[in-house]
Design a protein around this motif. Structure first.
Motif, PDB file in Angstrom:
ATOM      1  N   THR A 189       0.836  -1.208   0.000  1.00  0.00           N
ATOM      2  CA  THR A 189       0.000   0.000   0.000  1.00  0.00           C
ATOM      3  C   THR A 189       0.866   1.252   0.000  1.00  0.00           C
ATOM      4  O   THR A 189       0.604   2.215  -0.720  1.00  0.00           O
ATOM      5  N   ARG A 190       1.929   1.243   0.820  1.00  0.00           N
ATOM      6  CA  ARG A 190       2.847   2.398   0.860  1.00  0.00           C
ATOM      7  C   ARG A 190       3.499   2.614  -0.501  1.00  0.00           C
ATOM      8  O   ARG A 190       3.607   3.739  -0.984  1.00  0.00           O
ATOM      9  N   GLN A 191       3.946   1.548  -1.141  1.00  0.00           N
ATOM     10  CA  GLN A 191       4.570   1.668  -2.457  1.00  0.00           C
ATOM     11  C   GLN A 191       3.598   2.212  -3.490  1.00  0.00           C
ATOM     12  O   GLN A 191       3.962   3.065  -4.303  1.00  0.00           O
ATOM     13  N   ALA A 192       2.370   1.755  -3.450  1.00  0.00           N
ATOM     14  CA  ALA A 192       1.366   2.241  -4.401  1.00  0.00           C
ATOM     15  C   ALA A 192       1.079   3.721  -4.176  1.00  0.00           C
ATOM     16  O   ALA A 192       0.920   4.487  -5.137  1.00  0.00           O
ATOM     17  N   MET A 193       1.015   4.144  -2.908  1.00  0.00           N
ATOM     18  CA  MET A 193       0.768   5.563  -2.610  1.00  0.00           C
ATOM     19  C   MET A 193       1.939   6.427  -3.086  1.00  0.00           C
ATOM     20  O   MET A 193       1.741   7.518  -3.624  1.00  0.00           O
ATOM     21  N   MET A 194       3.177   5.951  -2.891  1.00  0.00           N
ATOM     22  CA  MET A 194       4.352   6.713  -3.340  1.00  0.00           C
ATOM     23  C   MET A 194       4.364   6.849  -4.859  1.00  0.00           C
ATOM     24  O   MET A 194       4.668   7.923  -5.383  1.00  0.00           O
ATOM     25  N   ALA A 196       4.098  10.361  -6.823  1.00  0.00           N
ATOM     26  CA  ALA A 196       5.141  10.719  -7.788  1.00  0.00           C
ATOM     27  C   ALA A 196       4.544  11.028  -9.150  1.00  0.00           C
ATOM     28  O   ALA A 196       4.995  11.945  -9.845  1.00  0.00           O
ATOM     29  N   MET A 197       3.502  10.302  -9.520  1.00  0.00           N
ATOM     30  CA  MET A 197       2.858  10.548 -10.814  1.00  0.00           C
ATOM     31  C   MET A 197       2.169  11.905 -10.843  1.00  0.00           C
ATOM     32  O   MET A 197       1.960  12.471 -11.909  1.00  0.00           O
ATOM     33  N   VAL A 198       1.839  12.462  -9.680  1.00  0.00           N
ATOM     34  CA  VAL A 198       1.193  13.773  -9.620  1.00  0.00           C
ATOM     35  C   VAL A 198       2.223  14.880  -9.434  1.00  0.00           C
ATOM     36  O   VAL A 198       2.209  15.884 -10.140  1.00  0.00           O
ATOM     37  N   ALA A 245       5.719  19.641 -10.842  1.00  0.00           N
ATOM     38  CA  ALA A 245       6.964  20.392 -10.656  1.00  0.00           C
ATOM     39  C   ALA A 245       7.569  20.774 -12.002  1.00  0.00           C
ATOM     40  O   ALA A 245       8.037  21.904 -12.193  1.00  0.00           O
ATOM     41  N   ILE A 246       7.553  19.858 -12.955  1.00  0.00           N
ATOM     42  CA  ILE A 246       8.085  20.164 -14.290  1.00  0.00           C
ATOM     43  C   ILE A 246       7.265  21.271 -14.940  1.00  0.00           C
ATOM     44  O   ILE A 246       7.815  22.194 -15.549  1.00  0.00           O
ATOM     45  N   ALA A 247       5.950  21.221 -14.800  1.00  0.00           N
ATOM     46  CA  ALA A 247       5.085  22.252 -15.375  1.00  0.00           C
ATOM     47  C   ALA A 247       5.349  23.606 -14.735  1.00  0.00           C
ATOM     48  O   ALA A 247       5.397  24.634 -15.425  1.00  0.00           O
TER      49      ALA A 247
END
Length: 145
Positions: free
Chosen positions: A12-17, A21-23, A28-30
């Protein structure tokens, strides 16, 4: 709810990270891309801005001409840069006043123009050049002719 060290909680922690990160990474790049487009860039400073002859009774005159500094038998390259205190020249070897001559290889690489205060930066035109004594670090002012 507290996390425990079970395989399900780790997954669950890995999926949340990954989801965060996908958001955050594209956001940040934008933001950085938008800042790059919106913030105005300053054109490079003309090396001719500092051109002139600067004199002080202690030493031979300093002649600045399109990126070449000359004083007595000494010659060096310089660039005109802009900082928060206005324009200054950047001499790669360093420069200073030693007795009655201008010396290369001293500690000061950035040599400011005019007054060195944030209230009156050197932005309009060069009036004086401020070098430092090699031993005492006293300000030696060379006035533009």
């Amino acid at each position: 709810m507290f996390w425990e060290n079970t395989p399900e909680d780790g997954a669950t922690r890995q999926a949340m990270m990954k989801a965060l990160a996908m958001v955050f990474v594209p956001a940040a790049i934008a933001i950085f891309a938008l800042l790059y487009v919106v913030v105005p860039r300053r054109p490079p400073t003309s090396q001719a801005w500092a051109n002139g002859t600067y004199i002080n009774p202690c030493c031979p005159p300093i002649i600045l001409r399109d990126g070449l500094l000359a004083s007595g038998k000494m010659k060096s390259r310089y660039t005109v840069d802009y900082g928060k205190r206005g324009y200054f020249i950047n001499v790669d070897e360093g420069i200073g006043v030693d007795g009655k001559s201008v010396k290369l290889g001293a500690l000061a690489q950035n040599v400011p123009f005019n007054r060195v205060s944030e209230a009156q930066p050197a932005i309009h035109g060069p009036e004086s050049l401020h070098l430092y004594q090699v031993e005492t670090f006293d300000d030696v002012i060379f006035v533009k002719q």
